[in-house]
Scaffold this motif. Sequence first.
Motif, PDB file in Angstrom:
ATOM      1  N   ASP A 112       0.852  -1.183   0.000  1.00  0.00           N
ATOM      2  CA  ASP A 112       0.000   0.000   0.000  1.00  0.00           C
ATOM      3  C   ASP A 112       0.889   1.234   0.000  1.00  0.00           C
ATOM      4  O   ASP A 112       2.104   1.149   0.222  1.00  0.00           O
ATOM      5  N   HIS A 131      -2.476  11.818  -2.876  1.00  0.00           N
ATOM      6  CA  HIS A 131      -3.862  11.527  -2.507  1.00  0.00           C
ATOM      7  C   HIS A 131      -3.972  11.490  -0.987  1.00  0.00           C
ATOM      8  O   HIS A 131      -3.217  10.800  -0.307  1.00  0.00           O
ATOM      9  N   SER A 149       5.736   4.124  -0.314  1.00  0.00           N
ATOM     10  CA  SER A 149       5.239   2.781  -0.609  1.00  0.00           C
ATOM     11  C   SER A 149       5.666   1.852   0.516  1.00  0.00           C
ATOM     12  O   SER A 149       6.843   1.808   0.887  1.00  0.00           O
ATOM     13  N   ASN A 179       6.550   5.970 -10.139  1.00  0.00           N
ATOM     14  CA  ASN A 179       5.194   5.805  -9.624  1.00  0.00           C
ATOM     15  C   ASN A 179       5.172   4.676  -8.613  1.00  0.00           C
ATOM     16  O   ASN A 179       6.152   3.937  -8.446  1.00  0.00           O
ATOM     17  N   SER A 180       4.039   4.531  -7.943  1.00  0.00           N
ATOM     18  CA  SER A 180       3.922   3.540  -6.869  1.00  0.00           C
ATOM     19  C   SER A 180       4.043   2.119  -7.393  1.00  0.00           C
ATOM     20  O   SER A 180       4.500   1.225  -6.664  1.00  0.00           O
ATOM     21  N   ASP A 209      -4.772  -3.208  -3.043  1.00  0.00           N
ATOM     22  CA  ASP A 209      -6.057  -2.613  -3.405  1.00  0.00           C
ATOM     23  C   ASP A 209      -6.178  -2.465  -4.914  1.00  0.00           C
ATOM     24  O   ASP A 209      -5.319  -2.910  -5.683  1.00  0.00           O
ATOM     25  N   SER A 210      -7.245  -1.801  -5.353  1.00  0.00           N
ATOM     26  CA  SER A 210      -7.567  -1.767  -6.778  1.00  0.00           C
ATOM     27  C   SER A 210      -6.545  -0.989  -7.607  1.00  0.00           C
ATOM     28  O   SER A 210      -6.467  -1.186  -8.819  1.00  0.00           O
ATOM     29  N   TYR A 211      -5.772  -0.107  -7.005  1.00  0.00           N
ATOM     30  CA  TYR A 211      -4.767   0.638  -7.763  1.00  0.00           C
ATOM     31  C   TYR A 211      -3.758  -0.300  -8.403  1.00  0.00           C
ATOM     32  O   TYR A 211      -3.234  -0.027  -9.491  1.00  0.00           O
ATOM     33  N   TYR A 212      -3.475  -1.411  -7.746  1.00  0.00           N
ATOM     34  CA  TYR A 212      -2.464  -2.351  -8.221  1.00  0.00           C
ATOM     35  C   TYR A 212      -3.031  -3.424  -9.155  1.00  0.00           C
ATOM     36  O   TYR A 212      -2.340  -4.395  -9.459  1.00  0.00           O
ATOM     37  N   GLN A 214      -3.554  -2.906 -12.198  1.00  0.00           N
ATOM     38  CA  GLN A 214      -3.192  -2.450 -13.530  1.00  0.00           C
ATOM     39  C   GLN A 214      -2.289  -3.470 -14.224  1.00  0.00           C
ATOM     40  O   GLN A 214      -1.584  -4.258 -13.587  1.00  0.00           O
ATOM     41  N   THR A 231      -5.709  -8.898  -5.840  1.00  0.00           N
ATOM     42  CA  THR A 231      -5.980  -7.470  -5.858  1.00  0.00           C
ATOM     43  C   THR A 231      -7.469  -7.241  -6.037  1.00  0.00           C
ATOM     44  O   THR A 231      -8.164  -8.025  -6.682  1.00  0.00           O
ATOM     45  N   ARG A 234     -12.211  -2.562  -9.546  1.00  0.00           N
ATOM     46  CA  ARG A 234     -13.410  -1.744  -9.539  1.00  0.00           C
ATOM     47  C   ARG A 234     -14.546  -2.470 -10.253  1.00  0.00           C
ATOM     48  O   ARG A 234     -14.339  -3.292 -11.137  1.00  0.00           O
TER      49      ARG A 234
END
Length: 427
Positions: A112, A131, A149, A179-180, A209-212, A214, A231, A234
């Motif tokens: 996270d 954020h 991170s 980026n993260s 979470d949903s950010y990862y 991708q 993960t 959405r």
Amino acid sequence: MSTISCEDQLAQFQQFRQNVYANFPLNRDSVMDLLDAITGNITAQTPVELCEHPSFRRGYSALYKAIRQFFVPSSPNTAVAERKQLQKSLLKTLSPLIKAPTKRNFHLFGLDTTPIPRPFSPTLPDRTYIHQPNTIKGNKPINIGHQYSLLSFLPESEGTQNIPWSIPLSTQRVRSNTNSIAVGVEQIDTTLHHCPAFEQEQLSVLVADSYYSQRQFLDALSKESNLVLITRVRSNRVFYRQPSSSETANSGRGHRLWYGERFDLKDETTWHQPDETVQTNFTTRRGRCLQLNISAWHQMLMRGTKEYPMHQHPFTLLQVRVTDEFGQQLWHPMWLIVLGTRRNELTIMDCYLSYRQRFDMEHTLRFNKQRLLMNSFQTPDVEHEENWVQLTQLAYIQLWAARELVSALPRPKRKILSQKNSSFYNT
């Protein structure tokens, strides 16, 4: 609880402190005193107040000198590489404290990011928009500062249900030129290949979470043969089924068909029958009986690109729903994807419980910021801020390392009370 004797526990903890002490290049005694002051803090609201803590046996100026000299690179050009080398050394120091799993057949990690707001530090280098949740309705959840991170080890429960530990293995600042996702991939790779506790054939599971969810993140880590990714995604995503043999045969000339029928998470008419379902009941803390319903679709696909060929990485799609005693759905369904070559070694319930344990990281971050003053150090030097964040993470690790000594070595008054209680129950 552990069956190790009190003497062995104390010896293990002392050895851990010696190993941590050896990682400090300069002013080791001052840095160790500061680490103990952070660990034992219960009243200080700012870092400067730690100089009044009994564990810090030095003056005011020594506190800031200890922060500066926690990590001192040999040159600015090699600072990033040397800090990564320090991280690898600290992983080896932490490794003896990590036990092999007994209740499950895998190690569990959580990934996270957390913000460190610095809106009033115009001279602090490399600030970016970050954020940050905002409780005021209508305000955008953004701020200015740094983002870190955090890769944590999520240990098994040791018999207590209300003590959520999550051990920070790696804390790295996300620079403005990256980026993260890139930082997270690097942290996982370093941990799996440079921490002796994980350099085995033991299965590892990472929850995020949903950010990862991708393509860049999933494709990069799918190369790890002993890693399974879980993960959240959405509810507006679109996935695909594996193409059937008839669809492949009728595709004609040209490119081979990679994707089958659509599976739109927001359109239930595109769903086919789940391959597996699980239902179980659970009781909340307030005594309410609820039902957990999990549906699983195997061999699902995500549309990829030329750079990220996601058709080569099938995954399991999970839908998690909670209903009350009348069968009414309480919240929106939660969607999870489980990706990895060894994902079949996990049951549906293993996947759900693993992702649920990810929320333990929220408790750790809140504790680190409220009690260990993780985001309270104000400085115009970004290197000193990174040193401070690393010190607070080490303080949390030291608390975790000493958790069993709290009961094994109680204070004299508590020791007398525990002896009286044990004699009462023995009679």
